[in-house]
Design a protein around this motif. Structure first.
Motif, short mmCIF file in Angstrom:
data_model
loop_
_atom_site.label_atom_id
_atom_site.label_comp_id
_atom_site.label_asym_id
_atom_site.label_seq_id
_atom_site.Cartn_x
_atom_site.Cartn_y
_atom_site.Cartn_z
N LEU A 66 1.09 -1.35 -0.10
CA LEU A 66 0.09 -0.33 0.05
C LEU A 66 0.83 1.26 0.14
CD1 LEU A 66 -2.81 -0.85 2.43
CD2 LEU A 66 -2.97 -1.11 -0.14
N ARG A 67 2.09 1.19 0.02
CA ARG A 67 3.07 2.08 -0.03
C ARG A 67 2.66 3.18 -1.50
NH1 ARG A 67 6.72 3.63 3.24
NH2 ARG A 67 7.12 2.34 5.16
N ASN A 68 2.60 4.38 -1.50
CA ASN A 68 2.12 5.11 -2.59
C ASN A 68 0.81 4.76 -3.27
OD1 ASN A 68 4.41 6.99 -2.86
ND2 ASN A 68 5.63 4.85 -2.83
N VAL A 69 0.06 4.00 -2.46
CA VAL A 69 -1.12 3.58 -3.01
C VAL A 69 -2.22 4.92 -3.48
CG1 VAL A 69 -2.46 3.56 -0.76
CG2 VAL A 69 -3.39 2.29 -2.81
N THR A 88 -5.93 3.74 -10.81
CA THR A 88 -6.82 2.47 -10.83
C THR A 88 -6.41 1.64 -9.62
OG1 THR A 88 -5.52 1.37 -12.40
CG2 THR A 88 -7.11 2.83 -13.08
N PHE A 89 -7.44 0.77 -9.34
CA PHE A 89 -6.93 -0.32 -8.18
C PHE A 89 -7.59 -1.63 -8.54
CE2 PHE A 89 -7.54 4.35 -6.61
CZ PHE A 89 -6.21 4.48 -6.01
N MET A 90 -6.94 -2.51 -7.76
CA MET A 90 -7.50 -3.87 -7.75
C MET A 90 -6.71 -4.45 -8.94
SD MET A 90 -8.59 -3.12 -4.90
CE MET A 90 -8.81 -4.94 -4.38
N HIS A 91 -6.55 -5.81 -9.13
CA HIS A 91 -5.95 -6.40 -10.25
C HIS A 91 -6.52 -6.09 -11.68
CE1 HIS A 91 -9.02 -9.28 -9.72
NE2 HIS A 91 -9.26 -9.47 -10.89
N ASN A 92 -7.77 -5.76 -11.75
CA ASN A 92 -8.63 -5.52 -12.95
C ASN A 92 -8.56 -4.06 -13.06
OD1 ASN A 92 -10.47 -5.12 -11.18
ND2 ASN A 92 -11.93 -6.92 -11.98
N GLY A 93 -8.25 -3.25 -12.31
CA GLY A 93 -8.58 -1.73 -12.38
C GLY A 93 -9.88 -1.27 -12.19
N LEU A 113 -9.80 6.03 -4.33
CA LEU A 113 -9.18 4.91 -3.21
C LEU A 113 -10.49 4.59 -2.26
CD1 LEU A 113 -7.05 3.69 -1.87
CD2 LEU A 113 -6.21 5.82 -0.97
N ARG A 114 -11.24 5.74 -1.96
CA ARG A 114 -12.31 5.69 -1.17
C ARG A 114 -13.16 4.50 -1.46
NH1 ARG A 114 -17.01 6.94 1.30
NH2 ARG A 114 -16.94 7.85 3.31
N ASP A 115 -13.60 4.36 -2.83
CA ASP A 115 -14.30 3.23 -3.28
C ASP A 115 -13.87 1.80 -2.89
OD1 ASP A 115 -16.24 4.85 -4.09
OD2 ASP A 115 -15.41 4.69 -6.33
N VAL A 116 -12.45 1.79 -2.69
CA VAL A 116 -11.90 0.57 -2.29
C VAL A 116 -12.12 0.18 -1.19
CG1 VAL A 116 -9.54 -0.85 -2.08
CG2 VAL A 116 -9.97 0.84 -4.05
N ASP A 123 -13.31 7.27 5.71
CA ASP A 123 -12.60 8.72 5.57
C ASP A 123 -11.34 8.88 6.25
OD1 ASP A 123 -14.49 9.68 3.90
OD2 ASP A 123 -15.74 10.94 5.23
N ASP A 124 -11.50 8.30 7.58
CA ASP A 124 -10.17 8.15 8.45
C ASP A 124 -9.15 7.27 7.92
OD1 ASP A 124 -11.21 10.15 9.97
OD2 ASP A 124 -11.84 8.56 11.83
N LEU A 125 -9.81 6.18 7.28
CA LEU A 125 -8.84 5.15 6.82
C LEU A 125 -8.06 5.58 5.74
CD1 LEU A 125 -9.60 1.24 7.21
CD2 LEU A 125 -7.67 2.31 5.89
N VAL A 126 -9.04 6.28 4.59
CA VAL A 126 -8.36 6.70 3.50
C VAL A 126 -7.33 7.73 3.78
CG1 VAL A 126 -8.68 8.36 1.40
CG2 VAL A 126 -10.26 6.45 1.97
N ALA A 127 -7.53 8.71 4.76
CA ALA A 127 -6.60 9.79 5.47
C ALA A 127 -5.25 9.15 5.61
CB ALA A 127 -7.29 10.60 6.47
#
Length: 290
Positions: A195-198, A203-208, A213-216, A271-275
């Protein structure tokens, strides 16, 4: 560690480095000879001769392998590993996290809430950033939604099964695996990224499938309680053949949460986790010294 690319098909950095050159969906070179014809005209061709000898270009196939060796050497240097994020400054005692970043880290580590650190391993008590790589290098099936933006996914019978292909052959299991476990148990599993520089990704996850990031984080929090939000009207995982749906991880928080228990995290916790995740971006500029 543990195989490279999302499906673990490359065993070494050198093998991984060569993959994009010939991939039809990436650099799309026809073969090793076409790659080396271009490289032989590059300004750094003389450096390859100096490193690998005057005959390095005599065999395109051999020269191509040397390119992988060179890229792997660069990737193995310590200087690209900056470890200059706010989190790194924090564990070294140079800065404090903001209140929402601190709450986010607690949620990230809490085995009864986010439980993220069980896979994205970290040790905030260590000043050595290498103790917080935010991955355990393993492979998991998380039930990621199907990405309709991928043209090949218009074919309903097309699936990316990670360790089981289609971009790799199914690996053989080692001899010490119990006899009742087959490779099919691992179909649909993908490498757990750091998750460094996530927060810098587009795009996120193996299929983008996710672009925010919040949606993840929301997916992790509500996969069980609101499946129709992610999978459509049927509310069942839609990017795995039915035979492999049982492979989806369900044995730990938040993935073992009963559907009727509601979201695993509140909106503020999300929100806190994304922060907190944003503190993992390199290039943090700390307070100016007077």
């Amino acid at each position: 560690i543990g195989g490279l690319f999302w499906d673990g098909r490359a065993d070494t950095l050198a093998q991984q480095a060569l993959g994009p050159f010939l991939n039809a969906k990436e650099m799309n070179n026809a073969n090793a000879a076409s790659v080396m014809a271009k490289i032989s005209k590059a300004s750094y061709a003389k450096d390859l001769v100096a490193e690998f000898g005057p005959n390095v270009f005599a065999s395109p196939e051999l020269a191509f392998q040397k390119i992988g060796t060179a890229i792997a050497a660069f990737e193995s240097r310590e200087d690209p590993l900056r470890f200059s994020s706010k989190y790194d400054h924090f564990v070294r005692g140079k800065v404090q996290l903001s209140p929402n970043e601190e709450r986010g880290m607690k949620t990230f580590m809490d085995p009864e809430r986010g439980n993220c650190a069980v896979c994205h391993t970290m040790n905030p008590k260590s000043k050595d950033s290498r103790d917080s790589l935010f991955t355990d290098f393993a492979f998991y099936a998380e039930g990621i939604p199907r990405n309709p933006r991928i043209p090949a996914n218009a074919n309903p019978s097309k699936f990316d099964l990670g360790l089981c292909g289609p971009d790799r052959s199914r690996p053989a299991l080692p001899a010490n695996v119990p006899g009742d476990i087959s490779i099919e148990k691992y179909c649909g599993t993908f490498k757990m990224p750091s998750l460094r520089n996530v927060a810098e990704r587009e795009t996120f996850m193996h299929n983008g499938v996710f672009t925010k990031l919040r949606d993840v984080v929301s997916f992790y929090a509500t996969r069980n309680s609101d499946p129709k939000r992610w999978y459509g009207p049927a509310g069942v995982p839609n990017d795995l053949p039915a035979a492999y749906v049982p492979n989806i991880i369900r044995d730990r928080v938040p993935f073992n949460r009963p559907a009727d228990a509601g979201p695993a995290l509140s909106e503020r916790e999300i929100d806190d986790l994304v922060a907190f995740l944003r503190t993992l971006s390199d290039g943090f500029q700390g307070p100016k010294q007077r």
